[in-house]
Design a protein around this motif. Structure first.
Motif, mmCIF file in Angstrom:
data_model
loop_
_atom_site.group_PDB
_atom_site.id
_atom_site.type_symbol
_atom_site.label_atom_id
_atom_site.label_comp_id
_atom_site.label_asym_id
_atom_site.label_seq_id
_atom_site.Cartn_x
_atom_site.Cartn_y
_atom_site.Cartn_z
ATOM 1 N N ARG A 55 0.804 -1.227 0.000
ATOM 2 C CA ARG A 55 0.000 0.000 0.000
ATOM 3 C C ARG A 55 0.836 1.276 0.000
ATOM 4 O O ARG A 55 0.285 2.363 -0.055
ATOM 5 C CB ARG A 55 -0.903 0.018 1.225
ATOM 6 C CG ARG A 55 -1.930 -1.065 1.200
ATOM 7 C CD ARG A 55 -2.976 -0.808 2.264
ATOM 8 N NE ARG A 55 -3.621 -2.072 2.556
ATOM 9 C CZ ARG A 55 -3.779 -2.565 3.758
ATOM 10 N NH1 ARG A 55 -3.375 -1.920 4.801
ATOM 11 N NH2 ARG A 55 -4.367 -3.718 3.926
ATOM 12 N N VAL A 56 2.123 1.175 0.097
ATOM 13 C CA VAL A 56 2.962 2.358 0.282
ATOM 14 C C VAL A 56 2.766 3.372 -0.848
ATOM 15 O O VAL A 56 2.541 4.554 -0.592
ATOM 16 C CB VAL A 56 4.451 1.976 0.430
ATOM 17 C CG1 VAL A 56 5.344 3.205 0.364
ATOM 18 C CG2 VAL A 56 4.665 1.234 1.738
ATOM 19 N N GLU A 57 2.827 2.935 -2.072
ATOM 20 C CA GLU A 57 2.735 3.876 -3.197
ATOM 21 C C GLU A 57 1.345 4.499 -3.300
ATOM 22 O O GLU A 57 1.214 5.707 -3.467
ATOM 23 C CB GLU A 57 3.115 3.187 -4.504
ATOM 24 C CG GLU A 57 3.140 4.120 -5.706
ATOM 25 C CD GLU A 57 4.096 5.310 -5.554
ATOM 26 O OE1 GLU A 57 3.834 6.368 -6.150
ATOM 27 O OE2 GLU A 57 5.100 5.196 -4.825
ATOM 28 N N SER A 58 0.294 3.704 -3.191
ATOM 29 C CA SER A 58 -1.057 4.269 -3.282
ATOM 30 C C SER A 58 -1.335 5.193 -2.100
ATOM 31 O O SER A 58 -1.969 6.242 -2.260
ATOM 32 C CB SER A 58 -2.116 3.169 -3.371
ATOM 33 O OG SER A 58 -2.091 2.363 -2.222
ATOM 34 N N ASN A 59 -0.844 4.845 -0.912
ATOM 35 C CA ASN A 59 -1.034 5.722 0.246
ATOM 36 C C ASN A 59 -0.252 7.022 0.097
ATOM 37 O O ASN A 59 -0.733 8.092 0.473
ATOM 38 C CB ASN A 59 -0.627 5.010 1.537
ATOM 39 C CG ASN A 59 -1.628 3.951 1.931
ATOM 40 O OD1 ASN A 59 -2.663 3.789 1.305
ATOM 41 N ND2 ASN A 59 -1.310 3.203 2.967
ATOM 42 N N ARG A 60 0.943 6.941 -0.470
ATOM 43 C CA ARG A 60 1.737 8.156 -0.713
ATOM 44 C C ARG A 60 0.965 9.103 -1.631
ATOM 45 O O ARG A 60 0.854 10.294 -1.367
ATOM 46 C CB ARG A 60 3.088 7.803 -1.325
ATOM 47 C CG ARG A 60 4.001 9.026 -1.513
ATOM 48 C CD ARG A 60 5.211 8.719 -2.377
ATOM 49 N NE ARG A 60 4.842 8.266 -3.715
ATOM 50 C CZ ARG A 60 4.377 9.071 -4.688
ATOM 51 N NH1 ARG A 60 4.216 10.354 -4.475
ATOM 52 N NH2 ARG A 60 4.074 8.576 -5.873
ATOM 53 N N ARG A 61 0.401 8.558 -2.719
ATOM 54 C CA ARG A 61 -0.372 9.396 -3.648
ATOM 55 C C ARG A 61 -1.591 9.998 -2.951
ATOM 56 O O ARG A 61 -1.903 11.173 -3.133
ATOM 57 C CB ARG A 61 -0.811 8.589 -4.866
ATOM 58 C CG ARG A 61 0.278 8.363 -5.877
ATOM 59 C CD ARG A 61 -0.258 7.840 -7.208
ATOM 60 N NE ARG A 61 -1.159 6.707 -7.078
ATOM 61 C CZ ARG A 61 -0.779 5.433 -6.999
ATOM 62 N NH1 ARG A 61 0.502 5.125 -7.042
ATOM 63 N NH2 ARG A 61 -1.671 4.472 -6.889
ATOM 64 N N LEU A 62 -2.289 9.193 -2.158
ATOM 65 C CA LEU A 62 -3.457 9.693 -1.450
ATOM 66 C C LEU A 62 -3.079 10.828 -0.510
ATOM 67 O O LEU A 62 -3.746 11.869 -0.467
ATOM 68 C CB LEU A 62 -4.133 8.565 -0.670
ATOM 69 C CG LEU A 62 -5.289 8.989 0.231
ATOM 70 C CD1 LEU A 62 -6.413 9.594 -0.583
ATOM 71 C CD2 LEU A 62 -5.763 7.813 1.055
ATOM 72 N N HIS A 63 -1.998 10.670 0.232
ATOM 73 C CA HIS A 63 -1.574 11.722 1.163
ATOM 74 C C HIS A 63 -1.157 12.989 0.417
ATOM 75 O O HIS A 63 -1.421 14.098 0.890
ATOM 76 C CB HIS A 63 -0.468 11.206 2.079
ATOM 77 C CG HIS A 63 -1.003 10.353 3.176
ATOM 78 N ND1 HIS A 63 -1.096 10.776 4.464
ATOM 79 C CD2 HIS A 63 -1.512 9.099 3.156
ATOM 80 C CE1 HIS A 63 -1.640 9.826 5.205
ATOM 81 N NE2 HIS A 63 -1.891 8.798 4.438
ATOM 82 N N GLU A 64 -0.535 12.834 -0.738
ATOM 83 C CA GLU A 64 -0.210 14.012 -1.552
ATOM 84 C C GLU A 64 -1.480 14.733 -1.975
ATOM 85 O O GLU A 64 -1.543 15.959 -1.928
ATOM 86 C CB GLU A 64 0.591 13.608 -2.792
ATOM 87 C CG GLU A 64 2.020 13.248 -2.506
ATOM 88 C CD GLU A 64 2.746 12.738 -3.752
ATOM 89 O OE1 GLU A 64 2.126 12.662 -4.849
ATOM 90 O OE2 GLU A 64 3.934 12.405 -3.627
ATOM 91 N N ARG A 65 -2.504 13.996 -2.381
ATOM 92 C CA ARG A 65 -3.783 14.587 -2.803
ATOM 93 C C ARG A 65 -4.443 15.309 -1.624
ATOM 94 O O ARG A 65 -4.970 16.402 -1.784
ATOM 95 C CB ARG A 65 -4.734 13.511 -3.345
ATOM 96 C CG ARG A 65 -4.288 12.810 -4.604
ATOM 97 C CD ARG A 65 -4.445 13.638 -5.889
ATOM 98 N NE ARG A 65 -3.514 14.738 -5.923
ATOM 99 C CZ ARG A 65 -3.755 15.964 -6.375
ATOM 100 N NH1 ARG A 65 -4.912 16.300 -6.854
ATOM 101 N NH2 ARG A 65 -2.851 16.907 -6.383
ATOM 102 N N MET A 66 -4.429 14.686 -0.456
ATOM 103 C CA MET A 66 -5.049 15.324 0.706
ATOM 104 C C MET A 66 -4.291 16.592 1.094
ATOM 105 O O MET A 66 -4.908 17.611 1.422
ATOM 106 C CB MET A 66 -5.122 14.349 1.879
ATOM 107 C CG MET A 66 -6.162 13.264 1.680
ATOM 108 S SD MET A 66 -6.437 12.234 3.144
ATOM 109 C CE MET A 66 -4.871 11.410 3.314
#
Length: 129
Positions: A55-66
Motif C-alpha cells: 500500500r505504500v505507493e497508493s497511500n503516498r499518492r493519497l496523502h499528496e492529494r489530501m
C-alpha cells in the motif's frame, strides 16, 4: 465538509481527484458557505504507516492529494484538519499484539482495534500518532 477516506469508489471518493476537481469542489463548498475541510483517515488502509508494502505507493499518492486539498482550502480561508480513531491501528501491528485486541463488535467485523485499557496500548497509539 467532512471527507471519509474509506474505500476508493471513483469518482465519488476523493482518492484520485485532480487539482482541477479539488479546486471546483472547494469553490462550490465556499460558495455554499462552507468554512472547513476535514478528512477522516482509516488508519489500517490509508495511513502513512509503511509496514504494509503493498500500500505504500497508493497511500503516498493519497496523502499528496489530501495535502494539496488542505493547502487549497486554507488559501480560501477554510479551517482544515484530520480526524482519526487512535484505537484503530494498522493490521500488521494489531496482529503482532493480540494481548491488546479490543473485545467489541468492530473487531468481530474485521477492524483492527486495540483496547485503550490494556497495558501497552497507549504506547502503541502514541508511537503511531
Amino acid at each position: 465538509v467532512y471527507c471519509n477516506v474509506a474505500s476508493p469508489l471513483a469518482p465519488l471518493t476523493v482518492h484520485d481527484w485532480s487539482d482541477a476537481r479539488w479546486d471546483d469542489y472547494l469553490g462550490a463548498v465556499a460558495r455554499a458557505g462552507g468554512n472547513s475541510l476535514t478528512f477522516y483517515l482509516w488508519q489500517d488502509h490509508f495511513s502513512d504507516y509503511a509496514a504494509a508494502p503493498e500500500r505504500v505507493e497508493s497511500n503516498r499518492r493519497l496523502h499528496e492529494r489530501m495535502r494539496f486539498a488542505l493547502r487549497r482550502a486554507r488559501r480560501r480561508g477554510m479551517r482544515t484538519g484530520f480526524l482519526l480513531a487512535p484505537t484503530f491501528v494498522p493490521q500488521v501491528l494489531w496482529r503482532e499484539r493480540p494481548e491488546l485486541h479490543a473485545d467489541i463488535d468492530y473487531v468481530r467485523h474485521g477492524f483492527s482495534c486495540v483496547c485503550p485499557s490494556r497495558a501497552g496500548s497507549w504506547d502503541l497509539m502514541r508511537g503511531l500518532f
